[in-house]
Write an enzyme that holds these catalytic residues in place. Structure first.
Site, PDB file in Angstrom:
ATOM      1  N   ASP A 178       0.823  -1.220   0.000  1.00  0.00           N
ATOM      2  CA  ASP A 178       0.000   0.000   0.000  1.00  0.00           C
ATOM      3  C   ASP A 178       0.854   1.267   0.000  1.00  0.00           C
ATOM      4  OD1 ASP A 178      -1.918  -1.722   2.494  1.00  0.00           O
ATOM      5  OD2 ASP A 178      -2.222  -1.752   0.322  1.00  0.00           O
ATOM      6  N   GLU A 209     -11.288   0.751  -3.722  1.00  0.00           N
ATOM      7  CA  GLU A 209     -10.602   1.262  -2.532  1.00  0.00           C
ATOM      8  C   GLU A 209      -9.356   2.018  -2.976  1.00  0.00           C
ATOM      9  OE1 GLU A 209     -10.058  -2.409  -0.489  1.00  0.00           O
ATOM     10  OE2 GLU A 209      -8.817  -3.239  -2.074  1.00  0.00           O
TER      11      GLU A 209
END
Ligand code: 6LW
Length: 518
Positions: free
Chosen positions: A18, A181
């Site tokens: 991420d 997302e």
């Protein structure tokens, strides 16, 4: 022919998922997720996108990072790093304590502020965008209505709070897209671009993009979506799961993308977890083209035309190096670990076993750190070795472990049996996706109270040795995150435990070495 410098991927090998990147003049900064490991949210720095140094962590003080050590994939999910008007902002989600939180700093190396909880911000993967007029906006995803949607709302950087209504922006490019997302908003040529991840962070991961003339929409998806995925390359392609990306524009106007990806090996096994990769993007037109001419991420890519800047690297075998982590949050004095020097540390035999026997054992032990101190496994062929000294008395244990999850690990454990010190090779696994948790003793031998322990991996073939003696061998495929789930990657670490009894005895460890081949 001008030599084009190359970036070698992954730029952050091992469990660094991420990624989020920003640029301040000639300096690039990047952060990644860290879940229930402490310190949290590592901060990296580069001046050429080739060479990176770690500056520290955003969440470096216990009071910044409450965690539950039995929820290894809980804690800190995806962070975003942004800079505006002299201040760095890191926004992320502590899924176990507080939800979305923001920390600020004027120096990315810290000190960072204590987190401020963003009240009434739903979901995960928060991001900030500073518009040309200075207005800040916060976006994220929201699952509260039974489906996932990307939203945006005005954000007050003085109070670090939402400053207006949320507006739903986009549910992703695919009809009924799974898990839209990781949103980030960018401004270019009068358009607001909304880039997200969808498909889920596993094999079907992808990056998609939409744009609007107004920040609150209506956003129209790019007909060429997804702009990045590796799902059509098959499970044995050596780079998989590409997604969760962030874009950065260089001074010369060129663009690069960082993203997470995994390197399957020994079959479709993702033991190293999700790592940080980078690739050039041609964003000279209306829509970004990722790694133009190739369209997917590669192990090498052209570096930007910037002066190379190599940083002195820490000795990762030094126990004071920034690559070392606790699982869970230690006491302010570092308990249960005491680092005595770069090559000697003690781990106190706390009540919690290294590996619980069931999902419910030990979950009440929150706000504590496990008797564990480890660093990421970053190579498929590697070796970890350390001298271990077992403390006196029955009931104590210590050793060396490769840990992916409470129920996915291989360890060499020294313990006491009938007054004699023994060493066991133990494979902890779960019977199927929901089955019982099993700790299988692969072998046990008498040993001294002080031994050199070695875990050696030739891809998925692990050899567990004491001194010159091989105790056991085992296949590590079961420790891949695709098999055991979760969001982390394998750690190699030392542990000690009182196995149900809180003790003041310490196991000691000296001269740890990690050798990574490839
Ligand atoms: C991250 C989200 C995700 O917040 O996993 O599956 C979460 N996708 O983008 C943790 O990495």
């Amino acid at each position: 022919m001008k030599h084009v410098k190359q970036i070698v991927n992954p730029v952050l090998a091992g469990f660094y998922p991420d990624p989020s990147i920003c640029r301040v003049d000639d300096d690039f900064y990047m952060v990644t997720s860290s879940f229930s490991f402490f310190p949290g949210v590592p901060v990296f720095h580069s001046r050429d996108l080739i060479h990176w140094e770690q500056l520290g962590h955003v969440l470096s003080r216990p009071e910044q990072l409450p965690t539950n050590m039995r929820k290894i994939s809980g804690g800190i999910y995806a962070p975003t790093l942004r800079y505006h008007d002299g201040v760095f902002y890191m926004i992320t989600t502590n899924v176990d304590y507080g939800g979305d939180i923001v920390c600020t700093a004027t120096d990315p190396a810290g000190p960072w502020s204590n987190p401020v909880v963003v009240e009434h911000a739903p979901g995960i993967d928060p991001s900030l965008f500073f518009d040309d007029d200075g207005q800040c906006w916060m976006c994220g995803n929201d699952w509260s209505r039974g489906y996932a949607v990307i939203w945006v709302a005005p954000f007050d950087v003085k109070t670090l709070s939402l400053a207006g209504e949320r507006t739903d922006l986009w549910r992703g490019a695919m009809h009924d897209a799974w898990a839209p997302e990781a949103p980030h908003i960018y401004r270019k040529d009068g358009w607001y671009y909304l880039m997200i991840a969808e498909g889920g962070t596993e094999f079907f991961h992808s990056v998609t993009i939409a744009r609007s003339k107004n920040i609150t929409g209506k956003y129209v998806g790019y007909r060429g979506n997804p702009i990045l995925t590796h799902r059509h390359l098959g499970q044995m392609y050596p780079i998989s799961n590409t997604g969760h990306a962030d874009l950065v524009q260089l001074k010369d106007g060129s663009w690069y993308m960082v993203m997470l990806a995994s390197r399957p090996y020994g079959g479709y096994h993702l033991n190293l977890g999700r790592e940080t990769f980078i690739t050039p993007v041609d964003f000279s037109g209306d829509w970004p083209v990722v790694n133009p001419g190739m369209g997917h991420v590669d192990f090498a890519c052209p570096a930007p035309d910037l002066p190379e800047h190599v940083f002195p690297q820490e000795d990762p075998d030094d126990f004071r190096a920034m690559c070392w982590n606790y699982l869970g949050t230690p006491a302010p004095d570092g308990d249960p670990v005491k680092v005595e020097s770069g090559n000697r540390l003690g781990i106190r035999c706390t009540r919690a076993p290294l590996i619980p026997s069931s999902p419910n054992e030990g979950v009440e032990i929150t706000g504590r750190a496990l008797g564990f101190y480890g660093r990421r496994q970053q190579h498929m062929v590697c070796q970890a070795q350390v001298k271990a000294v077992l403390p006196e008395g029955p009931g104590t244990s210590c050793g060396l472990v490769v840990l992916q999850h409470d129920f996915a690990s291989l360890r060499l454990e020294m313990a006491w049996r009938d007054g004699q010190s023994v060493v066991r090779a133990v494979r902890a696994f779960r019977q199927g996706k929901e089955g019982e948790w099993v700790q299988q003793v692969l072998a046990e031998q008498v040993c001294g109270q002080e031994e050199v322990l070695t875990l050696c991996a030739q891809e998925q073939e692990w050899t567990l040795s004491v001194g010159e003696r091989v105790v056991a061998t085992a296949n590590g495929g079961f420790m891949g995150s695709e098999s055991c789930g979760g969001f982390v990657g394998a750690y190699l670490g030392m542990f000690a435990s009182g196995n149900g009894e809180e003790r003041q005895d310490y196991a000691y460890f000296e001269d740890f070495t990690y050798t990574g081949i490839r």
